[in-house]
Design a protein around this motif. Structure first.
Motif, short mmCIF file in Angstrom:
data_model
loop_
_atom_site.label_atom_id
_atom_site.label_comp_id
_atom_site.label_asym_id
_atom_site.label_seq_id
_atom_site.Cartn_x
_atom_site.Cartn_y
_atom_site.Cartn_z
N ALA A 194 41.39 81.66 3.78
CA ALA A 194 41.12 81.79 2.40
C ALA A 194 40.17 80.65 2.16
O ALA A 194 39.34 81.01 0.92
N ALA A 195 40.40 79.52 2.29
CA ALA A 195 39.54 78.39 1.99
C ALA A 195 37.96 78.64 2.34
O ALA A 195 37.13 78.32 1.55
N GLY A 196 38.14 79.11 3.73
CA GLY A 196 36.62 79.55 3.95
C GLY A 196 35.83 80.52 3.19
O GLY A 196 34.78 80.40 3.02
N ALA A 197 36.60 81.38 2.80
CA ALA A 197 36.06 82.66 2.23
C ALA A 197 36.05 82.16 0.58
O ALA A 197 34.60 82.45 0.08
N VAL A 198 36.69 81.28 0.03
CA VAL A 198 36.25 80.48 -1.37
C VAL A 198 34.92 79.70 -1.25
O VAL A 198 34.18 79.99 -2.13
N ILE A 199 34.84 78.92 -0.01
CA ILE A 199 33.64 78.22 0.31
C ILE A 199 32.44 78.96 0.26
O ILE A 199 31.26 78.97 -0.24
N LEU A 200 32.66 80.18 0.87
CA LEU A 200 31.31 81.18 0.93
C LEU A 200 31.21 81.80 -0.34
O LEU A 200 29.87 81.94 -0.64
N VAL A 201 32.21 82.04 -1.03
CA VAL A 201 31.83 82.69 -2.56
C VAL A 201 31.14 81.54 -3.44
O VAL A 201 30.24 81.75 -4.02
N LEU A 202 31.52 80.36 -3.01
CA LEU A 202 30.81 79.15 -4.08
C LEU A 202 29.43 79.06 -3.41
O LEU A 202 28.45 78.91 -4.09
N ALA A 203 29.33 79.49 -2.25
CA ALA A 203 27.86 79.20 -1.61
C ALA A 203 26.91 80.28 -2.23
O ALA A 203 25.73 80.11 -2.58
N ALA A 218 26.18 87.65 2.15
CA ALA A 218 27.25 87.16 2.06
C ALA A 218 28.62 87.78 2.64
O ALA A 218 29.52 87.32 3.18
N LEU A 219 28.30 89.26 2.20
CA LEU A 219 29.55 90.01 2.55
C LEU A 219 29.61 90.10 4.25
O LEU A 219 30.70 89.93 4.91
N ALA A 220 28.38 89.96 5.07
CA ALA A 220 28.48 89.96 6.33
C ALA A 220 29.15 88.60 6.94
O ALA A 220 29.88 88.53 7.89
#
Length: 89
Positions: free
Chosen positions: A38-47, A79-81
């Protein structure tokens, strides 16, 4: 202090998003196992948000709706990929 310059506001947004991403990466819990994902997903969304700011403000796509949609679709697909690959890995 407030500013009306959109580039300075964009820069401040990039700094804030970077600070949040750094905080998430430093504070991510080791357990339960899904918390790190989940933390990694949040970081990807922020990117993704940072890339949108760069495209809209620094490259000037905010004033060109067609190009903005095209770049946004490509960026969203990438980003989704990346998110799917991260979650599966």
């Amino acid at each position: 202090m407030t500013t009306r310059d959109p580039l300075i506001r964009a820069w401040l947004a990039l700094v804030a998003l970077s600070a949040v991403a750094t905080a998430v990466s430093l504070l991510r819990p080791a357990s339960p196992p899904w918390a790190a994902t989940a933390a990694g997903a949040v970081i990807l969304v922020l990117a993704w948000l940072k890339a949108r700011v760069i495209l809209d403000r620094y490259l000037g796509l905010a004033g060109v709706p067609g190009a903005r949609r095209g770049f946004g679709a490509g960026l969203g697909a990438f980003a989704l990929a990346a998110l799917v690959l991260y979650a599966l890995g």
